[in-house]
Scaffold this motif. Structure first.
Motif, PDB file in Angstrom:
ATOM      1  N   ASP A  73      66.376  68.230  84.528  1.00 27.99           N
ATOM      2  CA  ASP A  73      64.915  68.350  84.679  1.00 27.99           C
ATOM      3  C   ASP A  73      64.160  67.115  84.185  1.00 27.99           C
ATOM      4  O   ASP A  73      63.213  66.675  84.809  1.00 27.99           O
ATOM      5  CB  ASP A  73      64.411  69.590  83.924  1.00 27.99           C
ATOM      6  N   TRP A  74      64.615  66.529  83.043  1.00 30.81           N
ATOM      7  CA  TRP A  74      63.857  65.398  82.480  1.00 30.81           C
ATOM      8  C   TRP A  74      63.854  64.212  83.441  1.00 30.81           C
ATOM      9  O   TRP A  74      62.879  63.475  83.554  1.00 30.81           O
ATOM     10  CB  TRP A  74      64.357  65.008  81.093  1.00 30.81           C
ATOM     11  N   GLN A  75      64.954  64.051  84.203  1.00 29.28           N
ATOM     12  CA  GLN A  75      65.003  62.928  85.165  1.00 29.28           C
ATOM     13  C   GLN A  75      64.094  63.189  86.359  1.00 29.28           C
ATOM     14  O   GLN A  75      63.490  62.269  86.899  1.00 29.28           O
ATOM     15  CB  GLN A  75      66.433  62.717  85.645  1.00 29.28           C
ATOM     16  N   ALA A 101      61.114  60.705  87.188  1.00 30.71           N
ATOM     17  CA  ALA A 101      61.027  60.040  88.497  1.00 30.71           C
ATOM     18  C   ALA A 101      59.656  60.286  89.126  1.00 30.71           C
ATOM     19  O   ALA A 101      58.978  59.344  89.555  1.00 30.71           O
ATOM     20  CB  ALA A 101      62.130  60.556  89.419  1.00 30.71           C
ATOM     21  N   ARG A 102      59.223  61.546  89.131  1.00 29.51           N
ATOM     22  CA  ARG A 102      57.918  61.864  89.748  1.00 29.51           C
ATOM     23  C   ARG A 102      56.774  61.224  88.956  1.00 29.51           C
ATOM     24  O   ARG A 102      55.782  60.792  89.520  1.00 29.51           O
ATOM     25  CB  ARG A 102      57.701  63.385  89.812  1.00 29.51           C
ATOM     26  N   PHE A 103      56.936  61.140  87.616  1.00 28.23           N
ATOM     27  CA  PHE A 103      55.888  60.543  86.788  1.00 28.23           C
ATOM     28  C   PHE A 103      55.759  59.046  87.108  1.00 28.23           C
ATOM     29  O   PHE A 103      54.651  58.520  87.234  1.00 28.23           O
ATOM     30  CB  PHE A 103      56.196  60.768  85.300  1.00 28.23           C
ATOM     31  N   VAL A 104      56.895  58.365  87.263  1.00 27.21           N
ATOM     32  CA  VAL A 104      56.855  56.931  87.596  1.00 27.21           C
ATOM     33  C   VAL A 104      56.195  56.741  88.971  1.00 27.21           C
ATOM     34  O   VAL A 104      55.360  55.851  89.160  1.00 27.21           O
ATOM     35  CB  VAL A 104      58.274  56.307  87.556  1.00 27.21           C
ATOM     36  N   PHE A 151      52.854  54.586  89.799  1.00 28.43           N
ATOM     37  CA  PHE A 151      52.779  53.541  90.835  1.00 28.43           C
ATOM     38  C   PHE A 151      51.515  53.715  91.676  1.00 28.43           C
ATOM     39  O   PHE A 151      50.830  52.745  91.974  1.00 28.43           O
ATOM     40  CB  PHE A 151      54.003  53.588  91.744  1.00 28.43           C
ATOM     41  N   TYR A 152      51.226  54.971  92.048  1.00 31.68           N
ATOM     42  CA  TYR A 152      50.015  55.184  92.859  1.00 31.68           C
ATOM     43  C   TYR A 152      48.774  54.765  92.065  1.00 31.68           C
ATOM     44  O   TYR A 152      47.882  54.106  92.607  1.00 31.68           O
ATOM     45  CB  TYR A 152      49.910  56.642  93.336  1.00 31.68           C
TER      46      TYR A 152
END
Ligand code: HEM
Ligand code: HEM
Length: 184
Positions: free
Chosen positions: A85-87, A91-94, A98-99
């Protein structure tokens, strides 16, 4: 397939991803190079590079708007199945950061130019000033723009490192899902 599916990114998302990756990395390299040039006499090369950087930076802003619209209007492919889950969250947080940076960097650059009363052009059209002349805000925005650039560099290293780790160590389909179909 032009649009995304639950399993895979579509051609438009892939084209926007790699086009913008090249543009943003190019803008960082150009930004760092041009600011490293000496100010003496404010030579023509430095001025020309700054104008180019600003024009390409506004192009990045325009592409970011198209990309965000495409992202919101399309399904989001799932991350590979067996991630902790942490990955998934990381990933979604990064991606979210970026947006944010795709907008914050060009807008801070545009604000910076407005605060210095230096016009911003896009394909020969003069864009309006966003704020009035203000030397203090100009200095602050120069720092903000620079630090946002460093954050972007850090996240690119993290994100590209994770993509390469998935491809070469975990050997899953993460990178293939973002790779141009014709070359897979
Ligand atoms: C995604 C788009 C952009 C990226 C990634 C980017 C990145 C950078 C970077 C890394 C630097 C060097 C910072 C330093 O070492 O001081 C820089 C400098 C600069 N950028 Fe951008 N930039 C972008 C868009 C823009 C835009 C749209 C403008 C103006 C319309 C702009 C105007 C400038 C200026 C004037 C400098 C020189 C600041 C100084 O004198 O220190 N940038 N940019
Ligand atoms: C400026 C550079 C980059 C930016 C701003 C960026 C941004 C993004 C964003 C926002 C996503 C989420 C999908 C989307 O909304 O389009 C994404 C996905 C992805 N990126 Fe990048 N990227 C960059 C460079 C790279 C590089 C250099 C690689 C490979 C070495 C890479 C590999 C991937 C992969 C494999 C995905 C799919 C991730 C998944 O769905 O699990 N990206 N990227």
């Amino acid at each position: 397939m032009l649009i995304n599916t639950r399993q895979c990114y579509g051609t438009v998302a892939i084209a926007l991803h790699w086009l913008m990756a090249m543009l943003l990395i190019g803008l960082i390299a150009l930004g760092l190079y041009m600011t490293s040039l000496p100010d003496v006499g404010f030579d023509k090369e430095k001025l020309g590079l700054i104008v180019l950087h600003k024009e390409c930076g506004i192009l990045a802003l325009a592409l970011a708007m198209v990309r965000l619209a495409w992202r919101v209007g399309n399904v989001l492919p799932e991350l590979v199945g067996d991630l902790p889950d942490w990955q998934k969250v990381a990933a979604r947080f990064v991606h979210l950061c970026f947006y944010g940076l795709m907008f914050a960097l060009p807008i801070s650059g545009w604000l910076m130019s407005s605060a210095a009363s230096i016009p911003v052009f896009f394909f020969g059209v003069r864009l309006p000033d966003l704020i009035a002349h203000n030397d203090y805000q100009f200095q602050m925005l120069v720092d903000v723009h620079e630090w946002l650039g460093y954050v972007l560099i850090g996240l690119i290293v993290l994100h590209a490192g994770a993509a390469l780790k998935h491809h070469f160590i975990s050997r899953d389909s993460t990178l293939k899902n973002m790779w141009p179909r014709a070359t897979r």
